[in-house]
Design a protein around this motif. Sequence first.
Motif, mmCIF file in Angstrom:
data_model
loop_
_atom_site.group_PDB
_atom_site.id
_atom_site.type_symbol
_atom_site.label_atom_id
_atom_site.label_comp_id
_atom_site.label_asym_id
_atom_site.label_seq_id
_atom_site.Cartn_x
_atom_site.Cartn_y
_atom_site.Cartn_z
ATOM 1 N N UNK A 168 -11.796 65.604 -69.538
ATOM 2 C CA UNK A 168 -12.346 65.754 -67.920
ATOM 3 C C UNK A 168 -14.039 65.559 -68.185
ATOM 4 N N UNK A 169 -14.697 65.172 -67.093
ATOM 5 C CA UNK A 169 -16.149 65.272 -67.061
ATOM 6 C C UNK A 169 -16.611 66.486 -66.182
ATOM 7 N N UNK A 170 -17.426 67.163 -66.629
ATOM 8 C CA UNK A 170 -18.017 68.334 -65.986
ATOM 9 C C UNK A 170 -19.618 68.117 -65.500
ATOM 10 N N UNK A 171 -19.824 68.303 -64.018
ATOM 11 C CA UNK A 171 -21.029 67.733 -63.472
ATOM 12 C C UNK A 171 -21.855 69.042 -63.780
ATOM 13 N N UNK A 172 -22.981 68.863 -63.366
ATOM 14 C CA UNK A 172 -23.892 69.966 -63.578
ATOM 15 C C UNK A 172 -23.665 71.108 -62.852
ATOM 16 N N UNK A 173 -23.088 71.008 -61.607
ATOM 17 C CA UNK A 173 -22.621 72.173 -60.771
ATOM 18 C C UNK A 173 -21.265 72.796 -61.184
ATOM 19 N N UNK A 174 -20.670 72.238 -62.408
ATOM 20 C CA UNK A 174 -19.377 72.969 -62.743
ATOM 21 C C UNK A 174 -18.089 72.296 -62.144
ATOM 22 N N UNK A 175 -18.167 71.052 -61.412
ATOM 23 C CA UNK A 175 -17.107 70.623 -60.733
ATOM 24 C C UNK A 175 -16.655 69.688 -61.582
ATOM 25 N N UNK A 176 -15.115 69.480 -61.629
ATOM 26 C CA UNK A 176 -14.565 68.687 -63.003
ATOM 27 C C UNK A 176 -13.822 67.419 -62.428
ATOM 28 N N UNK A 177 -13.887 66.294 -62.861
ATOM 29 C CA UNK A 177 -12.948 65.180 -62.791
ATOM 30 C C UNK A 177 -12.438 64.606 -63.857
ATOM 31 N N UNK A 178 -11.179 64.215 -63.791
ATOM 32 C CA UNK A 178 -10.233 63.747 -64.783
ATOM 33 C C UNK A 178 -10.938 62.511 -65.147
ATOM 34 N N UNK A 179 -11.141 62.356 -66.582
ATOM 35 C CA UNK A 179 -11.465 60.978 -67.152
ATOM 36 C C UNK A 179 -10.264 60.307 -67.873
ATOM 37 N N UNK A 180 -9.404 61.140 -68.355
ATOM 38 C CA UNK A 180 -8.252 60.552 -69.169
ATOM 39 C C UNK A 180 -7.634 61.314 -69.800
ATOM 40 N N UNK A 181 -6.678 61.042 -70.726
ATOM 41 C CA UNK A 181 -5.837 62.292 -71.299
ATOM 42 C C UNK A 181 -5.578 61.818 -72.712
ATOM 43 N N UNK A 182 -5.619 62.697 -73.719
ATOM 44 C CA UNK A 182 -5.675 62.784 -75.114
ATOM 45 C C UNK A 182 -4.248 62.943 -75.725
ATOM 46 N N UNK A 183 -3.869 62.015 -76.322
ATOM 47 C CA UNK A 183 -2.292 62.356 -76.815
ATOM 48 C C UNK A 183 -2.521 62.427 -78.431
#
Length: 193
Positions: A168-183
């Motif tokens: 995930x990518x965490x913004x400065x405000x703590x909001x998270x977005x999915x970037x991908x998956x690690x397997x």
Amino acid sequence: MTHTKRLAVIAALMTAFLVFMLGSNTLHRSTGREVVLDVTGFDPRAPFLGHYSRIRLDITRVNALELEGEDVFEQGQSIFVGLEAGDDGAWHPVSLHASRPEDTVTIMGMVDYAWNDQRLTRTGEAERPERRSYRIDYGLNRYFADRATAQELDVILRDDTRTPRLIIALGENGRALIKGIEIDGEPHYERLW
């Protein structure tokens, strides 16, 4: 203004809004702090949503008595979970906060459910603390993918010998977005287009 010109202005505004949203998410994904979280889950299908894997982050259920910070939160309340990188490469919760602390990497969520847990107290006594265990919703419970990827992920999520993790990518405000998956230690980043 003619009907055609009004329609063109509305279309232009809607297009600008969509471009803004895409640019905002692209910026958030590229500049946000990258964090890897352990997951478990299963793979449902929905006719209107497409193929996705429904995942559960290991940080979804927390006990405030095992973590630093504040202890009492109410259902529906915003919560900031402080994270630290572990030796295994995944990030783990270390603290809970009602407002975002400045000096800690945090992910923002909402208390989905709160309950008492008599087994876990700081003093070891049999007292019942008030709502000290929480289920937190981070808005990261679905991983959308094409059909083949979703089916492959379904097999991986059910296999106890594999190690899937969410990037995930965490913004400065703590909001998270999915970037991908690690397997199994190999990252697979999602492309926006």
